[in-house]
Design an enzyme around this catalytic site. Structure first.
Site, PDB file in Angstrom:
ATOM      1  CE  LYS A 189      24.390 -12.648  32.509  1.00 28.67           C
ATOM      2  NZ  LYS A 189      23.584 -11.583  31.992  1.00 28.67           N
ATOM      3  CD  GLU A 195      17.521 -25.827  26.193  1.00 27.79           C
ATOM      4  OE1 GLU A 195      17.762 -25.501  27.429  1.00 27.79           O
ATOM      5  OE2 GLU A 195      16.429 -25.665  25.708  1.00 27.79           O
ATOM      6  N   GLY A 250      22.841 -12.181  27.306  1.00 23.69           N
ATOM      7  CA  GLY A 250      23.250 -13.509  26.783  1.00 23.69           C
ATOM      8  C   GLY A 250      23.233 -13.153  25.133  1.00 23.69           C
ATOM      9  NE  ARG A 251      18.051  -9.889  24.198  1.00 24.44           N
ATOM     10  CZ  ARG A 251      17.366 -10.288  25.399  1.00 24.44           C
ATOM     11  NH1 ARG A 251      17.751 -11.592  25.878  1.00 24.44           N
ATOM     12  NH2 ARG A 251      16.656  -9.605  26.050  1.00 24.44           N
ATOM     13  CD  GLU A 336      16.051 -14.462  24.618  1.00 23.32           C
ATOM     14  OE1 GLU A 336      17.226 -14.336  24.659  1.00 23.32           O
ATOM     15  OE2 GLU A 336      15.720 -15.495  24.334  1.00 23.32           O
ATOM     16  CG  HIS A 367      16.114 -20.916  -6.564  1.00 20.80           C
ATOM     17  ND1 HIS A 367      15.795 -20.888  -7.857  1.00 20.80           N
ATOM     18  CD2 HIS A 367      17.157 -19.992  -6.357  1.00 20.80           C
ATOM     19  CE1 HIS A 367      16.760 -20.190  -8.643  1.00 20.80           C
ATOM     20  NE2 HIS A 367      17.414 -19.481  -7.696  1.00 20.80           N
ATOM     21  CE  LYS A 476      14.732 -21.297  29.898  1.00 24.20           C
ATOM     22  NZ  LYS A 476      15.779 -20.320  30.585  1.00 24.20           N
TER      23      LYS A 476
HETATM   24  O1  F6P Z   1      16.515 -18.117  25.832  1.00 26.18           O
HETATM   25  C1  F6P Z   1      16.692 -17.817  27.119  1.00 26.18           C
HETATM   26  C2  F6P Z   1      18.102 -17.543  27.629  1.00 26.18           C
HETATM   27  O2  F6P Z   1      18.193 -17.063  28.705  1.00 26.18           O
HETATM   28  C3  F6P Z   1      18.868 -16.605  26.755  1.00 26.18           C
HETATM   29  O3  F6P Z   1      18.628 -15.209  26.875  1.00 26.18           O
HETATM   30  C4  F6P Z   1      20.284 -17.148  26.780  1.00 26.18           C
HETATM   31  O4  F6P Z   1      21.264 -16.671  25.778  1.00 26.18           O
HETATM   32  C5  F6P Z   1      20.076 -18.525  26.782  1.00 26.18           C
HETATM   33  O5  F6P Z   1      18.840 -18.843  27.403  1.00 26.18           O
HETATM   34  C6  F6P Z   1      21.331 -19.280  27.418  1.00 26.18           C
HETATM   35  O6  F6P Z   1      21.388 -18.910  28.551  1.00 26.18           O
HETATM   36  P1  F6P Z   1      22.658 -19.081  29.757  1.00 26.18           P
HETATM   37  O7  F6P Z   1      24.089 -18.713  28.941  1.00 26.18           O
HETATM   38  O8  F6P Z   1      22.508 -19.039  30.981  1.00 26.18           O
HETATM   39  O9  F6P Z   1      22.814 -20.804  29.305  1.00 26.18           O
END
Ligand code: F6P
Length: 510
Positions: A189, A195, A250-251, A336, A367, A476
């Protein structure tokens, strides 16, 4: 005092919590069905007076008007001044932004069909056989859960997911791919998440090194983002950037272009069914009386367990191997969203908020961690998810699976008396069982929307903002200097532990 403890019903619940609970298992079932799901609350051990007080709390907290603000697009994400309209993604023609949602869905469907049928070709003229989805958190968990839960269709390319910055994740996937038949979907987003940025750059380097032509990137990389400029700067063809909007958290985003792998794998019609299932749960949530309202009841039952029974965790126990990723998905959705410690106005919460969400698929968990559930000292509540009709023909297997799901929830309720304290099981451990008639796209959509609305309701009860996530920023920020210090920069000012660990890990001088 902006918390739920300000309401009269809170005092009533507090008084009820002090009354010893009945020792007998409920005589009559408490089961409610909607949108293809049947939820059995019977083992939650709630008597009618508690349910009445919980419903009164919801009413006093203004759950009805809050719900209409949600669907109506009010800026209920108050710290980011944003609407929260993942429900608009389900494709209801009367929803806000219906036109742009519909137009985007048509683009996604067209693109997925072109890739699946081989109309869309890579730079060398070959069709796409591998999809590499690069994204993390809400840009990963929902798509991977749905791709694994739903049967892939005949034309489906193979979908891989790379989320972790750990190079093992990307290396393992690239080892199975050939550049000319691989499509990379970069989902972010913000298009600035570390990452995803590092993984996408390394994937692009891998691609260019093997293809030798930077221009070919545009055929093999597409993006899903709200940050179009950053995606274009990365080298994505503007025609292959699918939108995300700031009113989609995002979630809560798998219903958007973030769900592109679902269209590739299960097919566009399956994605439409997924949306329809979520829409059915939306309609149930909006239209049903509180006493029959599944998301609200799930929220209130959880609230009772967390705030009045001292439950320290919620265990998600899917008794279906296809839903093994559900606990991870719900960890982000629940923790979150409601892992907060201040109310909407910034004042500190005086009561506990969301506990830990964890879990694992049955029967494997039996288990691994069910020992603690049956004989440990920790309070918890559990959500079992079971599916009546399997998609295989191994009838004996499925009957054993269901028998174990029911037996485990029964054992948590009834326990086992024994003169030998080592063999006694106390019982009276509350659980809910959600039964799907089948794991179809529609039922998966309804299940995930059920939890989305449950999370929303609990946020209203706690009077917290369930839609921001400022807590993720500190890590971060702290990683930036450590990244350089691991490569030799001065560690001055670091705490003793971090200083010593960097020294132990520091890359040997070249
Ligand atoms: O974990 C933090 C966060 O902002 C989440 O809310 C989000 O889903 C994820 O990192 C990835 O964010 P983006 O879609 O901006 O890469």
């Amino acid at each position: 005092m902006p918390g739920p403890e300000r309401f009269p019903a809170w005092n009533e619940l507090s008084a009820l919590a002090r009354v010893p609970q009945t020792d007998t298992a409920p005589a009559a079932p408490w089961m409610i069905s909607a949108a293809g799901l049947t939820v059995d609350f019977t083992k939650q051990l709630l008597d009618e007076s508690v349910v009445r007080a919980l419903l009164a709390l919801a009413h006093e907290a203004g759950i009805g008007s809050a719900r209409e603000q949600l669907f109506g697009g009010a800026e209920i994400n108050n710290t980011e001044r944003r609407a929260v309209l993942h429900t608009a993604l389900r494709g209801d023609d009367g929803a806000p932004f219906a036109d742009v949602v519909s137009a985007t869905r048509a683009r996604l469907t067209r693109f997925a069909d072109e890739v699946r049928t081989g109309v869309y070709r890579g730079y060398s003229g070959k069709s796409i056989r591998n999809i590499v989805h690069i994204g993390i958190g809400g840009s990963h968990l929902g798509p991977e859960l749905a791709v694994e839960a739903l049967a892939s269709s005949a034309l489906a390319p193979r979908c891989h997911f790379v989320a972790n910055i750990d190079g093992h994740a990307l290396a393992r996937v690239l080892a199975e791919c050939q550049p000319e038949t691989t499509l990379f979907v970069v989902v972010s987003k913000s298009f600035s998440t570390l990452e995803t940025h590092v993984n996408a750059n390394s994937a692009r380097t891998w691609f260019i090194e093997r293809v030798g032509d930077r221009a070919a990137v545009a055929r093999h990389f597409v993006a899903v983002s709200a940050n179009v400029a950053a995606a274009e700067a990365f080298g994505i063809d503007p025609a292959q950037i699918y939108p995300l909007w700031d009113w989609v958290g995002g979630r809560f985003s798998l219903w958007s272009a973030v769900g592109l792998p679902i269209l590739f794998s299960a097919g566009p019609s399956a994605f439409d069914e997924l949306l329809a299932g979520a829409r059915a749960m939306d309609e149930h949530f909006r239209a049903s009386d509180s006493a029959q309202n599944l998301p609200l009841l799930m929220a209130l039952v959880g609230f009772w367990n967390y705030l009045f029974r001292g439950a320290e965790s919620l265990a998600i126990l899917p008794y279906d191997q296809r839903l093994r990723l559900l606990p991870s998905y719900l960890q982000q959705l629940e923790m979150e969203s409601n892992g907060k410690s201040v109310h909407r106005d910034g004042t500190p919460c005086q009561i506990p908020t969301m506990p830990i969400v964890w879990g694992g698929e049955g029967t494997n968990g039996q288990h691994a961690f069910h020992q603690l559930l049956h004989q440990g000292t920790r309070r918890f509540t559990a959500d079992f998810i079971a599916v009546a009709a399997p998609s295989h023909a191994l009838e004996v297997h499925h009957r054993w699976l269901l028998a174990n799901a029911l037996a485990q929830s029964q054992a948590m309720l009834l326990g086992h008396e024994s003169d030998d304290p080592h063999r006694a099981v106390s019982g009276r451990k509350p659980s809910t069982l959600i039964l799907l008639d089948a794991l179809t796209p529609a039922r998966l959509g309804a299940l995930l929307a059920l939890y989305e609305h449950k999370v929303f309701c609990q946020g209203v009860l706690w009077n917290i903002n369930s839609f921001d996530q400022w807590g993720v920023e500190i890590g971060k920020r702290l990683a930036l200097p450590i990244f350089d210090q691991l490569a030799g920069a001065s560690t001055e000012g670091q705490d003793a532990s971090t200083h010593a660990l960097i020294a132990a890990l520091r890359t040997p001088p070249a």
